[in-house]
Design a protein around this motif. Structure first.
Motif, mmCIF file in Angstrom:
data_model
loop_
_atom_site.group_PDB
_atom_site.id
_atom_site.type_symbol
_atom_site.label_atom_id
_atom_site.label_comp_id
_atom_site.label_asym_id
_atom_site.label_seq_id
_atom_site.Cartn_x
_atom_site.Cartn_y
_atom_site.Cartn_z
ATOM 1 N N LYS A 4 37.662 42.829 45.048
ATOM 2 C CA LYS A 4 36.952 42.737 43.417
ATOM 3 C C LYS A 4 35.941 41.239 43.179
ATOM 4 C CE LYS A 4 38.369 45.201 39.433
ATOM 5 N NZ LYS A 4 38.600 45.786 38.571
ATOM 6 N N GLU A 5 37.214 39.813 43.438
ATOM 7 C CA GLU A 5 36.868 38.521 43.137
ATOM 8 C C GLU A 5 35.108 38.601 44.737
ATOM 9 O OE1 GLU A 5 41.134 36.704 42.161
ATOM 10 O OE2 GLU A 5 40.269 36.922 44.155
ATOM 11 N N ARG A 8 32.560 40.194 43.201
ATOM 12 C CA ARG A 8 31.955 39.542 41.456
ATOM 13 C C ARG A 8 31.016 37.848 41.920
ATOM 14 N NH1 ARG A 8 34.979 41.641 36.629
ATOM 15 N NH2 ARG A 8 33.975 42.211 36.311
ATOM 16 N N GLU A 11 27.774 38.592 40.509
ATOM 17 C CA GLU A 11 27.657 38.120 38.865
ATOM 18 C C GLU A 11 28.253 37.149 38.390
ATOM 19 O OE1 GLU A 11 29.699 40.583 35.657
ATOM 20 O OE2 GLU A 11 30.345 41.260 37.205
ATOM 21 N N GLU A 12 29.154 35.978 39.179
ATOM 22 C CA GLU A 12 29.116 34.813 38.474
ATOM 23 C C GLU A 12 27.548 33.870 38.233
ATOM 24 O OE1 GLU A 12 32.623 33.966 39.807
ATOM 25 O OE2 GLU A 12 33.578 36.370 39.033
ATOM 26 N N ARG A 100 27.368 48.865 40.660
ATOM 27 C CA ARG A 100 28.601 48.069 39.704
ATOM 28 C C ARG A 100 28.448 46.498 39.806
ATOM 29 N NH1 ARG A 100 30.885 46.836 35.580
ATOM 30 N NH2 ARG A 100 33.060 45.884 35.375
ATOM 31 N N TYR A 101 28.323 45.692 40.830
ATOM 32 C CA TYR A 101 28.385 44.878 41.798
ATOM 33 C C TYR A 101 26.704 44.273 42.214
ATOM 34 C CZ TYR A 101 33.176 45.763 42.178
ATOM 35 O OH TYR A 101 34.348 45.962 41.123
ATOM 36 N N LEU A 104 24.528 45.879 38.720
ATOM 37 C CA LEU A 104 25.389 45.420 37.273
ATOM 38 C C LEU A 104 25.250 46.391 36.688
ATOM 39 C CD1 LEU A 104 24.049 41.305 37.209
ATOM 40 C CD2 LEU A 104 26.299 42.452 38.420
#
Length: 138
Positions: A4-5, A8, A11-12, A100-101, A104
Motif C-alpha cells: 500500500k505504501e 501511494r 498520490e503523495e 485507486r492509485y 485516485l
C-alpha cells in the motif's frame, strides 16, 4: 515498504505537485500585484528604483518554479513505476488498483464503477495488495 505504501507514492507526489503549484501561483499573483501597484502609485523611488522587494520575490518565484518542475518530473516517474506494477496484476484486482492509485478515485466511486459492494471492493483490494507485495518483493 508495504504494498500500500508503495502504491501511494504517486498520490503523495501528486499532492506535493499541487501544493507547490498553488504556492507558485500565489507568489506570481503577489508579484503581479506589486508590479502594478508600483507602476502607478506616483510615490518617489529610492536610488535602487525600489525594485529589491520585487526582485527578491521574482528570485523566490524562479526557485519555486524549479522545485515545481522537479516535483512534476518525480511524479511522472513514480506514476510510471506504480503503473508498471499495477499492469502486472491482471483482472479485477488490477482494475481496482488502477482506479485507486492511478486515477485516485474514492472507494465509493470504484465500487459503483466496478459494480461491487463496499465490502466486496475492499476484499478485492486486499487480494490485489497481496499480489503487489509478491511483485515488489521479487
Amino acid at each position: 515498504m508495504t504494498a500500500k505504501e508503495y502504491l501511494r507514492q504517486y498520490e503523495e507526489a501528486e499532492r506535493r505537485v499541487k501544493r507547490l503549484r498553488k504556492e507558485y501561483e500565489e507568489q506570481q499573483d503577489m508579484i503581479d500585484a506589486i508590479r502594478s501597484a508600483s507602476d502607478f502609485d506616483g510615490m518617489p523611488r529610492s536610488r535602487s528604483g525600489g525594485k529589491s522587494s520585487v526582485e527578491d520575490k521574482v528570485l523566490r518565484l524562479a526557485n519555486k518554479a524549479a522545485k515545481l518542475k522537479e516535483a512534476e518530473l518525480e511524479a511522472i516517474e513514480l506514476r510510471q513505476e506504480v503503473f508498471d506494477v499495477i499492469n502486472a496484476v491482471t483482472g479485477a484486482e488490477g482494475e481496482v488498483l488502477c482506479e485507486r492509485y492511478i486515477n485516485l478515485k474514492r472507494w465509493e466511486e470504484i465500487a459503483v464503477d466496478m459494480n461491487y459492494s463496499w465490502s466486496g471492493i475492499h476484499k478485492l483490494h486486499r487480494s490485489a495488495l497481496h499480489l503487489v507485495a509478491e511483485i515488489i518483493s521479487a
